[in-house]
Scaffold this active site. Sequence first.
Site, PDB file in Angstrom:
ATOM      1  N   ASP A  79     -35.252   6.461 -10.930  1.00  0.00           N
ATOM      2  CA  ASP A  79     -35.128   5.202  -9.372  1.00  0.00           C
ATOM      3  C   ASP A  79     -35.838   5.746  -8.622  1.00  0.00           C
ATOM      4  OD1 ASP A  79     -34.265   3.563  -8.232  1.00  0.00           O
ATOM      5  OD2 ASP A  79     -31.952   4.042  -7.446  1.00  0.00           O
ATOM      6  N   GLY A 174     -27.932   0.566   0.930  1.00  0.00           N
ATOM      7  CA  GLY A 174     -26.364   1.150   1.256  1.00  0.00           C
ATOM      8  C   GLY A 174     -25.504  -0.595   1.584  1.00  0.00           C
ATOM      9  N   HIS A 201     -32.910  -5.184  -6.098  1.00  0.00           N
ATOM     10  CA  HIS A 201     -32.777  -3.594  -5.585  1.00  0.00           C
ATOM     11  C   HIS A 201     -31.232  -3.321  -4.063  1.00  0.00           C
ATOM     12  CE1 HIS A 201     -35.101   0.112  -6.645  1.00  0.00           C
ATOM     13  NE2 HIS A 201     -35.275  -1.226  -7.435  1.00  0.00           N
ATOM     14  N   VAL A 224     -27.088  -0.999  -8.312  1.00  0.00           N
ATOM     15  CA  VAL A 224     -25.981  -0.382  -8.307  1.00  0.00           C
ATOM     16  C   VAL A 224     -25.317   0.965  -7.845  1.00  0.00           C
ATOM     17  CG1 VAL A 224     -22.954  -1.070  -7.544  1.00  0.00           C
ATOM     18  CG2 VAL A 224     -24.403  -2.830  -8.509  1.00  0.00           C
ATOM     19  N   ALA A 225     -26.220   1.490  -6.356  1.00  0.00           N
ATOM     20  CA  ALA A 225     -25.657   2.967  -6.353  1.00  0.00           C
ATOM     21  C   ALA A 225     -24.720   3.149  -4.399  1.00  0.00           C
ATOM     22  CB  ALA A 225     -26.563   3.465  -6.022  1.00  0.00           C
ATOM     23  N   THR A 226     -24.595   2.822  -4.032  1.00  0.00           N
ATOM     24  CA  THR A 226     -23.673   2.977  -1.936  1.00  0.00           C
ATOM     25  C   THR A 226     -22.385   3.101  -2.872  1.00  0.00           C
ATOM     26  OG1 THR A 226     -25.493   2.901  -1.180  1.00  0.00           O
ATOM     27  CG2 THR A 226     -23.481   2.485  -0.308  1.00  0.00           C
TER      28      THR A 226
HETATM   29  P1  13P Z   1     -27.141   0.682  -3.378  1.00  0.00           P
HETATM   30  O1  13P Z   1     -27.195   2.240  -3.044  1.00  0.00           O
HETATM   31  O2  13P Z   1     -27.500  -0.574  -1.947  1.00  0.00           O
HETATM   32  O3  13P Z   1     -26.444   0.123  -4.415  1.00  0.00           O
HETATM   33  O4  13P Z   1     -28.896   0.182  -4.142  1.00  0.00           O
HETATM   34  C1  13P Z   1     -28.815   1.000  -5.022  1.00  0.00           C
HETATM   35  C2  13P Z   1     -30.461   0.181  -5.391  1.00  0.00           C
HETATM   36  O5  13P Z   1     -30.801  -0.325  -5.019  1.00  0.00           O
HETATM   37  C3  13P Z   1     -31.247   1.931  -6.346  1.00  0.00           C
HETATM   38  O6  13P Z   1     -31.824   1.485  -6.020  1.00  0.00           O
END
Ligand code: 13P
Length: 278
Positions: A79, A174, A201, A224-226
């Site tokens: 990523d 975020g 993203h 999805v990460a945050t």
């Molecule tokens: P979020 O952290 O806003 O969920 O975005 C994740 C992302 O796009 C990782 O590249």
Amino acid sequence: MKMKEKFAEINKVQKALLATNFYNFETLKGVLLAAQQEQSDIILQLTQKSIDYMGLENALALAKAGLKTYGVTGWVHLDHGGSIELVEACLKAGFDSVMYDGSELPLAQNIENTKKVVQLAANYGANVEAELGYIAKLEQSHDKVAFTRPQDAQLFVEETGVDTLAVAIGTAHGFYKETPKLDFERLKAIKEVAQIPLVLHGGSGVPVPDVQRAISLGVCKVNVATEIKNIFMKTLKTLLTETDEIDLRQVFPPATASITKLIQGKLKMVNDVYQPTV
Ligand code: 13P
């Protein structure tokens, strides 16, 4: 099935894969249990920071072994690869897919570098994602956004031969201060000229109907990460105020379970068919 082939398949039928970032064994396990329970395919993503934290070989081996152990079909993806060197290291190690992020560069430079990455990745049969336009990164003001222009997207895809394209249509990485407003007309126009699978993203906090509408218009990968980091740490914090337990094998599981619950919901979101409200 190779990542490229999977994208080619879902691109034809307006479907998408969820791409979740992981940071350690606990977060990986949480995501994989969700995919197992939902019987869903998934993309496991690593950023440079996570790679530096776990080590490239460790992180990749953990992900690949996890997919096998939990019986999940999935792919490992880099990523926001910030350099061709990092991309090459991931390809050599055996990543299924890499993102080269030249979104902060002038268009011509982004095209030139992405083209090199596409040529490099062809030796490994790996999928390549690039970003065009600019999606605000973590800790950056959400005003720092440059929406993707459809005419640029057409040129970019033609010139680079990239497999998948991250587009700036109103999301940001975020948490959002206000609900984001996605530019669906722009998304539609980009898809019409680019044709390839598009990537959304900044998936944390985007309302479910908006994500599903974006999928119906050509988004094939939702990141999805945050929300994963947030639910894990919040659950852990609460637990730690309530217990003096030092056996981390007792303390981590509820935090892992909170990720599983979150990701089950996200998988339902991407796998369900979009129902327009009238
Ligand atoms: P979020 O952290 O806003 O969920 O975005 C994740 C992302 O796009 C990782 O590249």
